[in-house]
Structure formats: structure tokens, C-alpha cells
Write a protein that holds these residues in place. Sequence first.
Motif, PDB file in Angstrom:
ATOM      1  N   ASN A  36       0.819  -1.203   0.000  1.00 29.77           N
ATOM      2  CA  ASN A  36       0.000   0.000   0.000  1.00 29.77           C
ATOM      3  C   ASN A  36       0.858   1.261   0.000  1.00 29.77           C
ATOM      4  O   ASN A  36       1.849   1.363   0.716  1.00 29.77           O
ATOM      5  CB  ASN A  36      -0.910   0.012   1.236  1.00 29.77           C
ATOM      6  CG  ASN A  36      -1.693   1.314   1.348  1.00 29.77           C
ATOM      7  OD1 ASN A  36      -2.519   1.614   0.521  1.00 29.77           O
ATOM      8  ND2 ASN A  36      -1.399   2.075   2.385  1.00 29.77           N
ATOM      9  N   GLU A  37       0.478   2.221  -0.793  1.00 28.87           N
ATOM     10  CA  GLU A  37       1.179   3.500  -0.834  1.00 28.87           C
ATOM     11  C   GLU A  37       0.158   4.635  -0.732  1.00 28.87           C
ATOM     12  O   GLU A  37      -0.892   4.598  -1.363  1.00 28.87           O
ATOM     13  CB  GLU A  37       1.964   3.647  -2.156  1.00 28.87           C
ATOM     14  CG  GLU A  37       3.103   2.658  -2.321  1.00 28.87           C
ATOM     15  CD  GLU A  37       4.260   2.908  -1.362  1.00 28.87           C
ATOM     16  OE1 GLU A  37       4.349   4.026  -0.827  1.00 28.87           O
ATOM     17  OE2 GLU A  37       5.057   1.981  -1.161  1.00 28.87           O
ATOM     18  N   GLY A  38       0.477   5.629   0.064  1.00 32.40           N
ATOM     19  CA  GLY A  38      -0.312   6.856   0.066  1.00 32.40           C
ATOM     20  C   GLY A  38      -1.317   6.979   1.183  1.00 32.40           C
ATOM     21  O   GLY A  38      -1.357   8.007   1.861  1.00 32.40           O
ATOM     22  N   ALA A  39      -2.164   5.999   1.386  1.00 30.49           N
ATOM     23  CA  ALA A  39      -3.208   6.104   2.390  1.00 30.49           C
ATOM     24  C   ALA A  39      -2.627   5.990   3.793  1.00 30.49           C
ATOM     25  O   ALA A  39      -1.705   5.221   4.032  1.00 30.49           O
ATOM     26  CB  ALA A  39      -4.259   5.024   2.174  1.00 30.49           C
ATOM     27  N   MET A  40      -3.152   6.780   4.720  1.00 30.57           N
ATOM     28  CA  MET A  40      -2.713   6.705   6.105  1.00 30.57           C
ATOM     29  C   MET A  40      -3.934   6.515   6.998  1.00 30.57           C
ATOM     30  O   MET A  40      -5.076   6.492   6.524  1.00 30.57           O
ATOM     31  CB  MET A  40      -1.937   7.959   6.500  1.00 30.57           C
ATOM     32  CG  MET A  40      -2.716   9.248   6.403  1.00 30.57           C
ATOM     33  SD  MET A  40      -1.697  10.679   6.856  1.00 30.57           S
ATOM     34  CE  MET A  40      -2.915  11.997   6.767  1.00 30.57           C
ATOM     35  N   PHE A  41      -3.689   6.380   8.290  1.00 23.48           N
ATOM     36  CA  PHE A  41      -4.754   6.053   9.236  1.00 23.48           C
ATOM     37  C   PHE A  41      -5.909   7.045   9.150  1.00 23.48           C
ATOM     38  O   PHE A  41      -7.079   6.651   9.144  1.00 23.48           O
ATOM     39  CB  PHE A  41      -4.175   6.012  10.651  1.00 23.48           C
ATOM     40  CG  PHE A  41      -5.173   5.664  11.726  1.00 23.48           C
ATOM     41  CD1 PHE A  41      -5.833   4.446  11.715  1.00 23.48           C
ATOM     42  CD2 PHE A  41      -5.457   6.552  12.750  1.00 23.48           C
ATOM     43  CE1 PHE A  41      -6.758   4.117  12.702  1.00 23.48           C
ATOM     44  CE2 PHE A  41      -6.375   6.232  13.739  1.00 23.48           C
ATOM     45  CZ  PHE A  41      -7.022   5.019  13.718  1.00 23.48           C
ATOM     46  N   PHE A  42      -5.592   8.348   9.054  1.00 20.24           N
ATOM     47  CA  PHE A  42      -6.654   9.339   9.019  1.00 20.24           C
ATOM     48  C   PHE A  42      -7.427   9.278   7.702  1.00 20.24           C
ATOM     49  O   PHE A  42      -8.622   9.567   7.672  1.00 20.24           O
ATOM     50  CB  PHE A  42      -6.086  10.733   9.280  1.00 20.24           C
ATOM     51  CG  PHE A  42      -5.390  10.832  10.618  1.00 20.24           C
ATOM     52  CD1 PHE A  42      -6.118  10.753  11.797  1.00 20.24           C
ATOM     53  CD2 PHE A  42      -4.012  10.968  10.700  1.00 20.24           C
ATOM     54  CE1 PHE A  42      -5.488  10.816  13.033  1.00 20.24           C
ATOM     55  CE2 PHE A  42      -3.373  11.037  11.932  1.00 20.24           C
ATOM     56  CZ  PHE A  42      -4.112  10.957  13.097  1.00 20.24           C
ATOM     57  N   MET A  73       3.017   3.044  22.022  1.00 16.78           N
ATOM     58  CA  MET A  73       2.844   1.925  21.096  1.00 16.78           C
ATOM     59  C   MET A  73       1.657   2.155  20.156  1.00 16.78           C
ATOM     60  O   MET A  73       1.695   1.783  18.981  1.00 16.78           O
ATOM     61  CB  MET A  73       2.648   0.622  21.876  1.00 16.78           C
ATOM     62  CG  MET A  73       3.879   0.149  22.644  1.00 16.78           C
ATOM     63  SD  MET A  73       5.291  -0.220  21.542  1.00 16.78           S
ATOM     64  CE  MET A  73       6.247   1.305  21.708  1.00 16.78           C
ATOM     65  N   THR A  74       0.611   2.786  20.668  1.00 13.22           N
ATOM     66  CA  THR A  74      -0.532   3.111  19.812  1.00 13.22           C
ATOM     67  C   THR A  74      -0.111   4.012  18.662  1.00 13.22           C
ATOM     68  O   THR A  74      -0.524   3.809  17.514  1.00 13.22           O
ATOM     69  CB  THR A  74      -1.640   3.799  20.635  1.00 13.22           C
ATOM     70  OG1 THR A  74      -2.191   2.855  21.556  1.00 13.22           O
ATOM     71  CG2 THR A  74      -2.748   4.335  19.749  1.00 13.22           C
ATOM     72  N   MET A  75       0.727   5.000  18.955  1.00  8.75           N
ATOM     73  CA  MET A  75       1.160   5.917  17.904  1.00  8.75           C
ATOM     74  C   MET A  75       2.075   5.222  16.900  1.00  8.75           C
ATOM     75  O   MET A  75       2.030   5.514  15.699  1.00  8.75           O
ATOM     76  CB  MET A  75       1.852   7.142  18.506  1.00  8.75           C
ATOM     77  CG  MET A  75       0.995   7.941  19.489  1.00  8.75           C
ATOM     78  SD  MET A  75      -0.770   8.020  19.090  1.00  8.75           S
ATOM     79  CE  MET A  75      -0.762   8.809  17.495  1.00  8.75           C
ATOM     80  N   LEU A  76       2.888   4.300  17.367  1.00  8.47           N
ATOM     81  CA  LEU A  76       3.708   3.506  16.447  1.00  8.47           C
ATOM     82  C   LEU A  76       2.818   2.677  15.528  1.00  8.47           C
ATOM     83  O   LEU A  76       3.016   2.637  14.308  1.00  8.47           O
ATOM     84  CB  LEU A  76       4.645   2.594  17.241  1.00  8.47           C
ATOM     85  CG  LEU A  76       5.407   1.517  16.455  1.00  8.47           C
ATOM     86  CD1 LEU A  76       6.300   2.145  15.391  1.00  8.47           C
ATOM     87  CD2 LEU A  76       6.227   0.640  17.405  1.00  8.47           C
ATOM     88  N   ILE A  77       1.808   2.039  16.102  1.00  7.63           N
ATOM     89  CA  ILE A  77       0.953   1.129  15.350  1.00  7.63           C
ATOM     90  C   ILE A  77       0.039   1.877  14.386  1.00  7.63           C
ATOM     91  O   ILE A  77      -0.166   1.457  13.245  1.00  7.63           O
ATOM     92  CB  ILE A  77       0.140   0.261  16.321  1.00  7.63           C
ATOM     93  CG1 ILE A  77       1.076  -0.734  17.042  1.00  7.63           C
ATOM     94  CG2 ILE A  77      -0.984  -0.478  15.620  1.00  7.63           C
ATOM     95  CD1 ILE A  77       0.453  -1.399  18.245  1.00  7.63           C
ATOM     96  N   ALA A  78      -0.491   3.003  14.812  1.00  9.03           N
ATOM     97  CA  ALA A  78      -1.456   3.727  13.974  1.00  9.03           C
ATOM     98  C   ALA A  78      -0.800   4.653  12.965  1.00  9.03           C
ATOM     99  O   ALA A  78      -1.287   4.790  11.839  1.00  9.03           O
ATOM    100  CB  ALA A  78      -2.407   4.530  14.855  1.00  9.03           C
ATOM    101  N   CYS A  79       0.304   5.289  13.369  1.00  8.00           N
ATOM    102  CA  CYS A  79       0.830   6.399  12.574  1.00  8.00           C
ATOM    103  C   CYS A  79       2.327   6.344  12.315  1.00  8.00           C
ATOM    104  O   CYS A  79       2.877   7.294  11.734  1.00  8.00           O
ATOM    105  CB  CYS A  79       0.515   7.724  13.279  1.00  8.00           C
ATOM    106  SG  CYS A  79      -1.234   8.022  13.570  1.00  8.00           S
TER     107      CYS A  79
END
Length: 447
Positions: A207-213, A400-406
Motif C-alpha cells: 500500500n502507498e499513500g493512504a494513512m490512518f486518518f 505503542m498506539t502511535m507507532l501502530i497507527a501512525c
Amino acid sequence: MSGKAEVLSLLFLINKATQDALAAYDNGGHDVPLLSSTDEQLVLALSENMQLKKAVRLLEGACDQLCATLAPPALTMVDRSQGHYAQCLRTILRAGVADVLYDHPVGMHARDLAPLVKIEQGKLSRILRCLATRHCFREVAIDKYAHNRLSLMLRKSNPIMHLADVYLTDIATGGNVLYETITDPRCMNSDDLAKAPVMYAVNGPENEGAMFFDWLRANPDREENFNFGMSGIGILFGSLASLEDFPWKSISTVCDIGSGVGAYAIPLVRQYPNITYTLCDMPATVDQGEELWSSECPDIVQSGRVLFSVLNFLEQAPPPGQDVYYMRAILHSWSDDQAICILKKIRQSMGPTSQFFVHDYVMQHLVRDEDESQQLSVAAPEPMLRNFGAGRMRACNQDMTMLIACNAKERTLQEMSALGYQAGLRVVKVWDLAEACVVQYEIASAS
């Protein structure tokens, strides 16, 4: 220090923290509520009391260290390797059990509850028993369950329920592939939000481009849950009104960047009628904020003391010349380069006397022999871990949440100072609010 001496020292700290917590309840005019209490007025009682929050930080850390010291290691590690409690909690959230039980204050038998939540009776009872064993719900008769003060947090009207759902559903999706992500050569060295574990799990490593938000915006039900859940962060962190000795009576304007719906700002605006508070966020969130404030605080909206502004903080500077700029739980979602970009835009808007507050978890190292100037001044007493151990576990979990999500992180004071320096800002004070911190910046060239 011998093992026995360490245990006795921890017992002393546990007793001290307990006495401090009891004093906080007394000083706040409250008796300590029983775990079985369902008095909703007491659910959030003293939630912003610093004496209580600091006592609980010490208590959580010392109790956990005492148990880890005395228990056979196999017991401790097996307990920590089993995630069933979280899975049971997610099941109860998704099934809406807390809302059904709310209408039955004396409790419901699992056979009566089961058809209403569409879970087989025996399995439902076992799941509730698992939760009640750690004091979430209570078993009032065999296979009959009722609410207590913890389980009330799980009703759909409570933002803590929605915050828990973010962790248990969205973040857990990425957590399941954390190892695969950080060892995959295609993304192991990247801080690209599109290569974070959540996106790896949802869209695959290519995947390229899309992020969590982006993913949230493409899934409106999850975005709505996320936005409501962020109000739960406000409950944990407390409001800016908690800053002792800050001269709020001399402040006229506060600009909240990435504000969400801004529910956590209500205590400050109510307490200080001299303040005009501007909420800045993306269009859909601003609309939700206007609805909330019009419902909760129509008098403040009508007086013009709360303003709403659409702002993309990655691309635009906030309204200029505000007395205070404020960001809560925002910088931790972005890489260093992006965080510096955000800070530079805020620096661009600041006046000579403007202050900038960053309200976030500030990470602490555990060692005591490094340069103290690079660490928070607050430290747990020996023999506890310097960072309070389990008393700051929510900070570590959020990291860890920030590592995993973003693909991002919570930062140490040294790291936050370095970010500010590159944006023309300097740290002038750190406010210890027990759960999190407020780092106060000013323009670096100011005297």
C-alpha cells in the motif's frame, strides 16, 4: 538494597500513596465510593484532582512492582501474555451489554441478557465472569450480572467506551502485525504514516499513500467513533484549568489547534469568562464541535466566547496574535519532519508574548544516572522505576498506539525541546499533570 528491604520500601510507598489518595477524597468533599457503586455523580468525581492522580500514579507503580517482585516469574509472564481480557471487553462493547444492563440496576441473569445482546448464554456468562474478576461488572448471584462504577464507563454515551473501542478494534488490527511490520524491509526503517502497522494490516505491505486518518475518513462509522473517543483523552488528560498558578485571568484569547469537538475546554471557558476560545479542526469535526457546544453551552456560543475555525494545520497557520496556542494529543501523531512543519506554522502566528502549550504524554527513561537536565524533574522514589513503572503504563501504551497507527511516537522532553528549537521555539516550563504533561513554549528570541 536486599529483596526484603525493597519489598518493605514498596509497602511504605503503597501506604503513603493510599493515605494521600484518601486525603484527596476528604479534601474534595467525597467519601471513597465502593467499587459496587453506580452513583453516576461519582464516576468522574475528582477526575481532575492532581493530589489524587499523583497518588494513584505512585500506587499503581508500587503495587505492580511489589507483585512482580514477590510472584513467581512464570505466573507474571503468563498473565501478561494472555490478551483475553481485552477480547472479552471488545465483545461486550460491540454487543452493547452495558446499555442493556443500565436499565436493570439490580442485575440480569445471563439467560435473560443473552437474547437481547445476541450472544449464547453460557459464553456470555463466562465473558462477563472474566471481566468481573477484575472488577468490571459484578456478579450479584450465580450467572446474574450488574453494573459497578467501572462498567458504567462502557455505555455508548460515554467517550471512554469509544476510546476503548478505538484501542480494541482499530489499533488491535495493527498490533497483530507489529512484528511483521517492523521486520519487513519494505517498511521497517520508514516513518511514513502509510506504512504504519494499521495500514499494513488493512491494505497490505504494498500500500502507498493512504494513512490512518485517510482510512478513518473512508469509514465514517469508525471516524465518528474515533472523534467521540478523543473526548475520552480529554477526560484522562484533564483541562487546561488544571495548570496551577497560570494567570488565566489575564488571558483573553486561546487558540486550540486540532481541537476535535473541544469538550475538554468547557471547564476552562466556564471558569474564566474573560477568555475567548477558538476551536480549529477539519470541517466535519468543526461541525460536530458546533453541535456539541450549542447543546452543552448555548450561553457561551451566543456570547461569542467560543469560535469555530476550519484549519488544516499541516498546510495553514492558525489565527494570528493569540495569547495562548494549544495542542492536545496532536504532535504525537506525526513524524519529526511533519511535527516541525506544524510548529513552524504556529510560530509564524505567535506574537511576542504568545505562549504555546503542548499537552501530551512526555516519556521518561528508567535510568537514574543520566543527565538530569534532559529529563522531567518528577521522578518516582526508589526503589521504584524512575518513570513510575505501571503508574505510567498508559503513556507507554499510547506510545505503542502511535507507532501502530501512525508510525509516530510519544516524545521525551529532550525530543520535544529539539523539535521546538528547530521551529524557533524554546521550552520554558513543564507542567506535571500526573497522567500527562503540558510543555510550555515561547518564541526562542524572546528575552
